[in-house]
Design a protein around this motif. Structure first.
Motif, PDB file in Angstrom:
ATOM      1  N   ARG A 112       0.843  -1.205   0.000  1.00 60.04           N
ATOM      2  CA  ARG A 112       0.000   0.000   0.000  1.00 60.04           C
ATOM      3  C   ARG A 112       0.872   1.247   0.000  1.00 60.04           C
ATOM      4  NH1 ARG A 112      -5.663  -0.257   3.220  1.00 60.04           N
ATOM      5  NH2 ARG A 112      -6.372  -2.295   2.495  1.00 60.04           N
ATOM      6  N   LEU A 113       0.444   2.234  -0.741  1.00 60.47           N
ATOM      7  CA  LEU A 113       1.124   3.522  -0.694  1.00 60.47           C
ATOM      8  C   LEU A 113       0.121   4.626  -0.948  1.00 60.47           C
ATOM      9  CD1 LEU A 113       3.031   4.485  -3.918  1.00 60.47           C
ATOM     10  CD2 LEU A 113       1.512   2.519  -3.853  1.00 60.47           C
ATOM     11  N   THR A 114       0.476   5.819  -0.509  1.00 61.38           N
ATOM     12  CA  THR A 114      -0.322   7.011  -0.750  1.00 61.38           C
ATOM     13  C   THR A 114       0.490   7.935  -1.646  1.00 61.38           C
ATOM     14  OG1 THR A 114      -1.390   6.830   1.406  1.00 61.38           O
ATOM     15  CG2 THR A 114      -1.495   8.979   0.321  1.00 61.38           C
ATOM     16  N   ILE A 115      -0.170   8.484  -2.668  1.00 64.33           N
ATOM     17  CA  ILE A 115       0.502   9.478  -3.499  1.00 64.33           C
ATOM     18  C   ILE A 115      -0.295  10.778  -3.470  1.00 64.33           C
ATOM     19  CG2 ILE A 115       1.579   7.757  -4.996  1.00 64.33           C
ATOM     20  CD1 ILE A 115      -0.490   8.437  -7.136  1.00 64.33           C
ATOM     21  N   HIS A 116       0.428  11.886  -3.472  1.00 65.02           N
ATOM     22  CA  HIS A 116      -0.151  13.216  -3.553  1.00 65.02           C
ATOM     23  C   HIS A 116       0.324  13.848  -4.852  1.00 65.02           C
ATOM     24  CE1 HIS A 116      -1.312  13.394   0.784  1.00 65.02           C
ATOM     25  NE2 HIS A 116      -0.312  12.523   0.876  1.00 65.02           N
ATOM     26  N   HIS A 117      -0.587  14.507  -5.555  1.00 59.38           N
ATOM     27  CA  HIS A 117      -0.171  15.165  -6.796  1.00 59.38           C
ATOM     28  C   HIS A 117      -1.093  16.340  -7.103  1.00 59.38           C
ATOM     29  CE1 HIS A 117      -3.490  13.431  -9.218  1.00 59.38           C
ATOM     30  NE2 HIS A 117      -3.287  12.330  -8.513  1.00 59.38           N
TER      31      HIS A 117
ATOM     32  N   ILE B  41      -3.154  -2.273 -10.353  1.00 64.64           N
ATOM     33  CA  ILE B  41      -3.173  -1.429  -9.159  1.00 64.64           C
ATOM     34  C   ILE B  41      -4.615  -1.227  -8.704  1.00 64.64           C
ATOM     35  CG2 ILE B  41      -2.737   0.912  -8.283  1.00 64.64           C
ATOM     36  CD1 ILE B  41      -0.281   0.989 -10.077  1.00 64.64           C
ATOM     37  N   GLU B  42      -4.842  -1.424  -7.413  1.00 62.66           N
ATOM     38  CA  GLU B  42      -6.157  -1.193  -6.808  1.00 62.66           C
ATOM     39  C   GLU B  42      -6.171   0.192  -6.176  1.00 62.66           C
ATOM     40  OE1 GLU B  42      -8.835  -2.801  -3.029  1.00 62.66           O
ATOM     41  OE2 GLU B  42      -7.000  -3.869  -3.625  1.00 62.66           O
ATOM     42  N   THR B  43      -7.138   1.013  -6.564  1.00 62.89           N
ATOM     43  CA  THR B  43      -7.320   2.314  -5.920  1.00 62.89           C
ATOM     44  C   THR B  43      -8.244   2.135  -4.727  1.00 62.89           C
ATOM     45  OG1 THR B  43      -6.996   3.545  -7.983  1.00 62.89           O
ATOM     46  CG2 THR B  43      -8.141   4.675  -6.196  1.00 62.89           C
ATOM     47  N   ILE B  44      -7.715   2.374  -3.533  1.00 64.54           N
ATOM     48  CA  ILE B  44      -8.492   2.169  -2.309  1.00 64.54           C
ATOM     49  C   ILE B  44      -9.327   3.406  -2.002  1.00 64.54           C
ATOM     50  CG2 ILE B  44      -8.337   1.665   0.161  1.00 64.54           C
ATOM     51  CD1 ILE B  44      -5.618   0.292  -0.517  1.00 64.54           C
ATOM     52  N   THR B  45      -8.698   4.573  -2.017  1.00 67.62           N
ATOM     53  CA  THR B  45      -9.420   5.829  -1.814  1.00 67.62           C
ATOM     54  C   THR B  45      -8.809   6.889  -2.719  1.00 67.62           C
ATOM     55  OG1 THR B  45      -7.955   6.569  -0.020  1.00 67.62           O
ATOM     56  CG2 THR B  45      -9.919   5.330   0.625  1.00 67.62           C
TER      57      THR B  45
ATOM     58  N   ARG C 232      -4.307   9.871  -3.284  1.00 67.16           N
ATOM     59  CA  ARG C 232      -4.784   8.541  -3.641  1.00 67.16           C
ATOM     60  C   ARG C 232      -4.090   7.502  -2.760  1.00 67.16           C
ATOM     61  NH1 ARG C 232      -5.922   8.428  -9.945  1.00 67.16           N
ATOM     62  NH2 ARG C 232      -5.327  10.544 -10.556  1.00 67.16           N
ATOM     63  N   GLU C 233      -4.878   6.582  -2.239  1.00 66.76           N
ATOM     64  CA  GLU C 233      -4.309   5.432  -1.554  1.00 66.76           C
ATOM     65  C   GLU C 233      -4.417   4.247  -2.489  1.00 66.76           C
ATOM     66  OE1 GLU C 233      -4.618   2.882   2.637  1.00 66.76           O
ATOM     67  OE2 GLU C 233      -6.088   4.457   2.184  1.00 66.76           O
ATOM     68  N   LEU C 234      -3.298   3.605  -2.771  1.00 63.62           N
ATOM     69  CA  LEU C 234      -3.224   2.546  -3.770  1.00 63.62           C
ATOM     70  C   LEU C 234      -2.673   1.263  -3.159  1.00 63.62           C
ATOM     71  CD1 LEU C 234      -1.506   4.667  -6.586  1.00 63.62           C
ATOM     72  CD2 LEU C 234      -3.967   4.332  -6.251  1.00 63.62           C
ATOM     73  N   ALA C 235      -2.974   0.142  -3.799  1.00 63.26           N
ATOM     74  CA  ALA C 235      -2.372  -1.152  -3.446  1.00 63.26           C
ATOM     75  C   ALA C 235      -1.748  -1.710  -4.722  1.00 63.26           C
ATOM     76  CB  ALA C 235      -3.415  -2.112  -2.890  1.00 63.26           C
ATOM     77  N   VAL C 236      -0.426  -1.837  -4.715  1.00 70.62           N
ATOM     78  CA  VAL C 236       0.328  -2.202  -5.909  1.00 70.62           C
ATOM     79  C   VAL C 236       0.920  -3.601  -5.736  1.00 70.62           C
ATOM     80  CG1 VAL C 236       2.200  -1.503  -7.448  1.00 70.62           C
ATOM     81  CG2 VAL C 236       0.940   0.240  -6.153  1.00 70.62           C
TER      82      VAL C 236
END
Length: 200
Positions: free
Chosen positions: A135-140, A157-161, A170-174
Motif C-alpha cells: 500500500r502507498l499514498t501518493i499526492h499530486h 493497481i487497486e485504488t483504495i481511496t 490517492r491510496e493505492l495497493a500495488v
C-alpha cells in the motif's frame, strides 16, 4: 511472486454438540477492523442469546487478535487464532459461538472444542489466492490527474481511496513485483512531482 491465500466467501459450520454444548463456527473474509466489528455484529444477530462469542482474526499485514469472551483465559480465542495461523489464510475472521449445555468442559476441553470448530471452518472454506500488494499514498497536483490515471491503468493497481482537495490524494495497493517499475514510471512521466508515501 509471493502469494497470499484468503477466504472467498463466508461459511458456517455446525459440529455435533459436545457434552450438551452447541458450537457454531462462522468464518468471514475481512479487510479492516470495521469488517471485523460488522461480522461479529452479524453473528450476534444470527445466533442471539449464546453464552459466548469467541473470535480471532488475522490480516495480510500480520495484525492478529483473539478474544475469549468470558471463557477461561486463553481457552477459546488463542486456539482459534492458532488454527488460522496454521492454515496460512489471511484477511479472515472466525467467530465460534457456544451455547452452554450444562456440563463444564474444563480448560483442556474448551481448547480442543474451540480449536476443532475453527479448524473445521477453515477446512471447508473456499480459498482464493492473490499476489501480495504494497500500500502507498501518493499526492499530486490536479493538472497531473490524466497522466497518473494512465500510469495506474497500465499496472495491476487497486485504488483504495481518492480525495480531491488542495491536491489529489490517492491510496493505492500495488502488486509487489510492479511496485518499483510503477514508481519509476510515475517519476519519469511527472518529472518527479508526485510524492509517494508507503503506508504498510
Amino acid at each position: 511472486m509471493p502469494i497470499i491465500a484468503m477466504p472467498a466467501a463466508p461459511i458456517r459450520v455446525e459440529p455435533a454438540p459436545i457434552k450438551g454444548s452447541r458450537f457454531y463456527g462462522l468464518l468471514s473474509p475481512v479487510q479492516t477492523e470495521e469488517d471485523v466489528k460488522a461480522h461479529l455484529h452479524h453473528v450476534r444477530e444470527e445466533l442471539p442469546g449464546a453464552t459466548h462469542y469467541c473470535w480471532a482474526y488475522c490480516f495480510e499485514d500480520g495484525r492478529s487478535i483473539s478474544n475469549d469472551d468470558g471463557e477461561p483465559t486463553n481457552s477459546a480465542g488463542p486456539p482459534i487464532l492458532r488454527h488460522i495461523h496454521g492454515s496460512g489464510l489471511v484477511n479472515v475472521h472466525i467467530v465460534v459461538v457456544r451455547f452452554f449445555g450444562g456440563t463444564k468442559l474444563g480448560v483442556g476441553g474448551l481448547i480442543r472444542a474451540y480449536g476443532d470448530v475453527a479448524g473445521q471452518a477453515l477446512r471447508e472454506v473456499e480459498v482464493i489466492s492473490q499476489p501480495t500488494r504494497t500500500r502507498l499514498t501518493i499526492h499530486h497536483d490536479h493538472d497531473l490527474t490524466g497522466i497518473i490515471d494512465g500510469v495506474i491503468h497500465s499496472y495491476d493497481i487497486e485504488t483504495i481511496t481518492i480525495e480531491w482537495g488542495a491536491d489529489v490524494r490517492r491510496e493505492l495497493a500495488v502488486v509487489d513485483e510492479s511496485y518499483a517499475p510503477f514508481i519509476d514510471e510515475l517519476n519519469e512521466r511527472t518529472a518527479g512531482r508526485v510524492r509517494p508515501e508507503q503506508t504498510d
